[in-house]
Motif scaffolding. Structure first.
Motif, PDB file in Angstrom:
ATOM      1  N   ASP A 172      -2.511   0.950 -16.378  1.00  7.66           N
ATOM      2  CA  ASP A 172      -1.756   1.018 -17.409  1.00  7.66           C
ATOM      3  C   ASP A 172      -1.148   2.504 -17.332  1.00  7.66           C
ATOM      4  O   ASP A 172       0.349   2.674 -17.652  1.00  7.66           O
ATOM      5  N   ASP A 173      -1.862   3.437 -17.080  1.00  7.35           N
ATOM      6  CA  ASP A 173      -1.142   4.887 -16.897  1.00  7.35           C
ATOM      7  C   ASP A 173      -0.213   4.946 -15.611  1.00  7.35           C
ATOM      8  O   ASP A 173       0.756   5.592 -15.850  1.00  7.35           O
ATOM      9  N   LEU A 174      -0.357   4.217 -14.706  1.00  9.83           N
ATOM     10  CA  LEU A 174       0.532   4.229 -13.596  1.00  9.83           C
ATOM     11  C   LEU A 174       1.838   3.747 -14.121  1.00  9.83           C
ATOM     12  O   LEU A 174       2.945   4.122 -13.724  1.00  9.83           O
ATOM     13  N   GLU A 175       1.694   2.723 -14.715  1.00 11.69           N
ATOM     14  CA  GLU A 175       3.093   1.744 -15.344  1.00 11.69           C
ATOM     15  C   GLU A 175       3.637   2.770 -16.316  1.00 11.69           C
ATOM     16  O   GLU A 175       4.896   2.827 -16.215  1.00 11.69           O
ATOM     17  N   ARG A 176       3.019   3.376 -17.104  1.00 11.81           N
ATOM     18  CA  ARG A 176       3.524   4.436 -18.135  1.00 11.81           C
ATOM     19  C   ARG A 176       4.330   5.283 -17.223  1.00 11.81           C
ATOM     20  O   ARG A 176       5.322   5.632 -17.750  1.00 11.81           O
ATOM     21  N   ILE A 177       3.947   6.071 -16.446  1.00 17.05           N
ATOM     22  CA  ILE A 177       4.503   6.966 -15.565  1.00 17.05           C
ATOM     23  C   ILE A 177       5.892   6.651 -15.220  1.00 17.05           C
ATOM     24  O   ILE A 177       6.757   7.174 -15.238  1.00 17.05           O
ATOM     25  N   ILE A 178       5.802   5.523 -14.399  1.00 11.61           N
ATOM     26  CA  ILE A 178       6.951   4.913 -13.978  1.00 11.61           C
ATOM     27  C   ILE A 178       8.187   4.501 -14.871  1.00 11.61           C
ATOM     28  O   ILE A 178       9.159   4.997 -14.998  1.00 11.61           O
ATOM     29  N   ILE A 190       4.122   5.575  -4.466  1.00  6.03           N
ATOM     30  CA  ILE A 190       3.138   5.453  -5.057  1.00  6.03           C
ATOM     31  C   ILE A 190       1.852   5.523  -3.814  1.00  6.03           C
ATOM     32  O   ILE A 190       1.991   4.709  -3.012  1.00  6.03           O
ATOM     33  N   VAL A 191       1.041   6.545  -4.071  1.00  4.59           N
ATOM     34  CA  VAL A 191       0.157   6.583  -2.882  1.00  4.59           C
ATOM     35  C   VAL A 191      -1.261   6.757  -3.294  1.00  4.59           C
ATOM     36  O   VAL A 191      -1.568   7.333  -4.489  1.00  4.59           O
ATOM     37  N   THR A 192      -2.268   6.039  -2.624  1.00  3.76           N
ATOM     38  CA  THR A 192      -3.553   5.795  -3.011  1.00  3.76           C
ATOM     39  C   THR A 192      -4.456   5.504  -1.882  1.00  3.76           C
ATOM     40  O   THR A 192      -3.990   4.954  -0.925  1.00  3.76           O
ATOM     41  N   LYS A 207      -2.680  -5.359  -8.005  1.00 12.29           N
ATOM     42  CA  LYS A 207      -1.950  -4.863  -9.376  1.00 12.29           C
ATOM     43  C   LYS A 207      -0.741  -3.673  -9.115  1.00 12.29           C
ATOM     44  O   LYS A 207      -0.090  -3.523  -9.981  1.00 12.29           O
ATOM     45  N   ILE A 208      -1.216  -2.732  -8.265  1.00 10.50           N
ATOM     46  CA  ILE A 208      -0.164  -1.595  -7.851  1.00 10.50           C
ATOM     47  C   ILE A 208       1.238  -2.299  -7.399  1.00 10.50           C
ATOM     48  O   ILE A 208       2.129  -1.789  -7.773  1.00 10.50           O
ATOM     49  N   LYS A 209       1.204  -3.143  -6.709  1.00 15.01           N
ATOM     50  CA  LYS A 209       2.290  -3.856  -6.020  1.00 15.01           C
ATOM     51  C   LYS A 209       2.954  -4.587  -7.070  1.00 15.01           C
ATOM     52  O   LYS A 209       4.313  -4.428  -6.949  1.00 15.01           O
ATOM     53  N   THR A 210       2.095  -5.026  -8.109  1.00 17.36           N
ATOM     54  CA  THR A 210       2.979  -6.008  -9.097  1.00 17.36           C
ATOM     55  C   THR A 210       3.497  -5.167  -9.938  1.00 17.36           C
ATOM     56  O   THR A 210       4.838  -5.153 -10.321  1.00 17.36           O
ATOM     57  N   ARG A 250       0.515  -6.985  -0.084  1.00 19.08           N
ATOM     58  CA  ARG A 250       0.955  -6.215   1.101  1.00 19.08           C
ATOM     59  C   ARG A 250       1.495  -4.909   0.608  1.00 19.08           C
ATOM     60  O   ARG A 250       2.392  -4.636  -0.435  1.00 19.08           O
ATOM     61  N   ALA A 251       0.927  -3.837   1.331  1.00 20.71           N
ATOM     62  CA  ALA A 251       1.438  -2.482   1.200  1.00 20.71           C
ATOM     63  C   ALA A 251       2.695  -2.414   1.974  1.00 20.71           C
ATOM     64  O   ALA A 251       2.949  -3.009   2.731  1.00 20.71           O
ATOM     65  N   ASP A 252       3.617  -1.322   1.336  1.00 19.71           N
ATOM     66  CA  ASP A 252       4.617  -1.166   2.371  1.00 19.71           C
ATOM     67  C   ASP A 252       4.344  -0.212   3.504  1.00 19.71           C
ATOM     68  O   ASP A 252       4.747  -0.547   4.682  1.00 19.71           O
ATOM     69  N   ILE A 253       3.306   0.723   3.623  1.00 19.87           N
ATOM     70  CA  ILE A 253       2.819   1.606   4.544  1.00 19.87           C
ATOM     71  C   ILE A 253       1.269   1.630   4.461  1.00 19.87           C
ATOM     72  O   ILE A 253       0.769   1.892   3.391  1.00 19.87           O
ATOM     73  N   ILE A 254       0.611   1.333   5.681  1.00 20.18           N
ATOM     74  CA  ILE A 254      -0.674   1.577   5.764  1.00 20.18           C
ATOM     75  C   ILE A 254      -1.150   2.552   6.541  1.00 20.18           C
ATOM     76  O   ILE A 254      -0.742   2.693   7.698  1.00 20.18           O
ATOM     77  N   ILE A 255      -2.050   3.358   6.061  1.00 20.59           N
ATOM     78  CA  ILE A 255      -2.679   4.393   7.000  1.00 20.59           C
ATOM     79  C   ILE A 255      -3.868   3.995   7.262  1.00 20.59           C
ATOM     80  O   ILE A 255      -4.687   3.719   6.183  1.00 20.59           O
ATOM     81  N   GLY A 256      -4.470   4.221   8.559  1.00 21.18           N
ATOM     82  CA  GLY A 256      -5.801   3.829   9.165  1.00 21.18           C
ATOM     83  C   GLY A 256      -6.192   5.026   9.978  1.00 21.18           C
ATOM     84  O   GLY A 256      -5.584   5.737  10.190  1.00 21.18           O
ATOM     85  N   THR A 257      -7.526   4.656  10.191  1.00 24.32           N
ATOM     86  CA  THR A 257      -8.123   5.569  11.308  1.00 24.32           C
ATOM     87  C   THR A 257      -8.994   4.576  12.189  1.00 24.32           C
ATOM     88  O   THR A 257      -9.482   3.497  11.852  1.00 24.32           O
TER      89      THR A 257
END
Ligand SMILES: Cc1ncc(COP(=O)(O)O)c(C=O)c1O
Length: 416
Positions: A172-178, A190-192, A207-210, A250-257
């Motif tokens: 909800d907080d993420l959506e508020r900021i947007i 959005i980065v997490t 939820k973030i993608k939606t 699906r994220a737009d960009i994935i960072i992995g190790t």
């Protein structure tokens, strides 16, 4: 005068850090590994504080692939890729990573930390004054994101108005900021973290993608979702594809190790080819820093092959071990600090001194674990961070849980 004054200040600063009991530089020295155990002072310790979740670090096929790669390409990379050229194995590894994640392309970095620094900088801001990529970006970051994400945003040098932090895993907080920033920026990033490494909590990428899709049209250049899935790639989801597989998004960009579950070394970024091509031009720690060695790349490639072919079986063993651990903790009256279903399993202790004491008693019993205290976790949430691996034996986990329970009980009774 020389550097006398400056050295004195540095000495005082080290003293301040030591007095707070938070110094990190006196690292434990490990003489080698034997099966899933580390050798320290000639004694074997069972390791419960490693990111080697699948037990691949000592896998014979990976080690032999690394040896072959080193023989073929040398011990070091020689120079950065655009100067010295790219070896076949680096290219093959990038293609294998992209295929593993179902993406068009991937790019290797020396670590995920280095990937985060450069990729965020590149996405947030064009690399030169005449870049066509504007810095008219709003970056929104989870409040508990990993240090490499925080530093990536910091080095991009954007103003305070361009940075927002949403409450930890609060959609909800993420959506508020947007919502409040509609029309103010050309693009949003959005980065997490995928998994928050102190408690093993999983960010709900779906939820973030939606939310991102809901507001995408409100920004001229759209909303980009960047997920650092360092602790999940290889070891989470049915086949080890990480957060996307688990949440079905699906994220737009994935960072992995490659340096955690894959048992090898190096970081990577995967996504659409246009993003990867742009990073090959703009990501400073790719363009101006050595890649991983050919030996490391060969090890990474073999690890990917193993996970692609046998991942389901290894993950089954990891999940069985997580279950044995969790059931043992609960049946012994101990508490977990989160309901993590990841290999990171924190035991709640709730007091910094007790945490320290138990970690030290467990060490005496032959177990390596890490105590995590305030301010890394909230006050009263001090924990022993336990990291389960597919390589653990059932009896090691059971013995470890028994030790934890005994020490907790004796400390509570004032015996220790
Ligand atoms: C979320 C996250 N990102 C990045 C990293 C850094 O990974 P690497 O060791 O490949 O730099 C870590 C390390 O623990 C991490 O937890």
């Amino acid at each position: 005068m020389g550097l006398k004054k400056f050295k004195e200040i540095l000495g005082n600063e080290l003293g301040r850090i030591d007095s707070l009991g938070i110094s990190k530089r006196n690292e434990r020295v490990i003489e080698g590994f034997w099966e899933d155990g580390a050798i320290i002072g000639g004694r074997r310790y069972v390791v419960f504080n490693s990111n080697d979740y699948l037990g691949l670090r000592l896998n014979k096929k990976i080690i032999s692939a690394e040896e072959e790669g080193t023989k073929k390409y040398g011990a070091g990379p020689g120079a950065v890729r655009f100067i010295s050229g790219t070896t076949e194995v680096h290219k093959n590894l990038e293609l294998a990573i992209a295929k593993f994640h179902g993406r068009e392309d991937a790019i290797l970095f020396s670590s995920a930390f280095s990937a985060n620094l450069s990729v965020l900088h590149s996405l947030i801001k064009g690399q030169s004054v005449d870049s066509l990529v504007s810095s008219n970006t709003l970056v929104i970051s989870d409040e508990l994101n990993h240090r490499s994400i925080i530093e990536g945003i910091r080095v991009s040098g954007i103003s305070k108005l361009q940075k927002e932090v949403f409450s930890h895993m609060n959609y909800d907080d993420l959506e508020r900021i947007i919502r409040e920033n509609k029309g103010k920026f050309r693009r949003v990033i959005i980065v997490t973290d995928g998994i928050f490494s102190m408690l093993g909590e999983a960010q709900d990428i779906k939820k973030i993608k939606t939310i991102a899709e809901r507001y995408d049209d409100e920004f001229e250049e759209g909303i980009l979702v960047v997920v650092d899935d360092a602790h999940r790639v290889g070891c989470f989801g049915k086949t080890g594809r990480g957060c996307e597989e688990f949440f079905g998004a699906r994220a737009d960009i994935i960072i992995g190790t490659l340096g955690k579950a894959f048992g090898a070394d190096g970081g990577y970024v995967t996504g659409d080819k246009i993003f990867i091509d742009y990073f090959r031009e703009s990501a400073a720690s790719y363009v101006y820093s050595n890649p991983i060695s050919g030996g490391n790349a060969s090890a990474g490639l073999e690890a990917l092959r193993i996970i692609s072919e046998e991942g389901v079986k290894i993950l089954k063993k990891l999940n069985e071990n997580i279950k044995i651990f969790k059931e043992g903790i609960v049946s012994n009256g101990l508490k977990l600090a989160s309901d993590s279903n990841h290999a990171i399993q924190p035991i709640l202790i709730g007091d910094p001194e007790k945490t320290k004491k138990i970690v030290s008693l467990l060490f005496d019993d032959g177990f390596l674990v890490t105590g995590i205290n305030y301010p890394i976790v909230p006050k009263g949430c001090d924990e022993i961070r336990v990291q389960i691996s597919a390589a653990h034996k059932k009896e090691d986990i059971e013995n470890f849980v028994d030790s934890c329970e005994r020490h907790m009980r004796e400390i509570q009774m004032g015996i220790k």
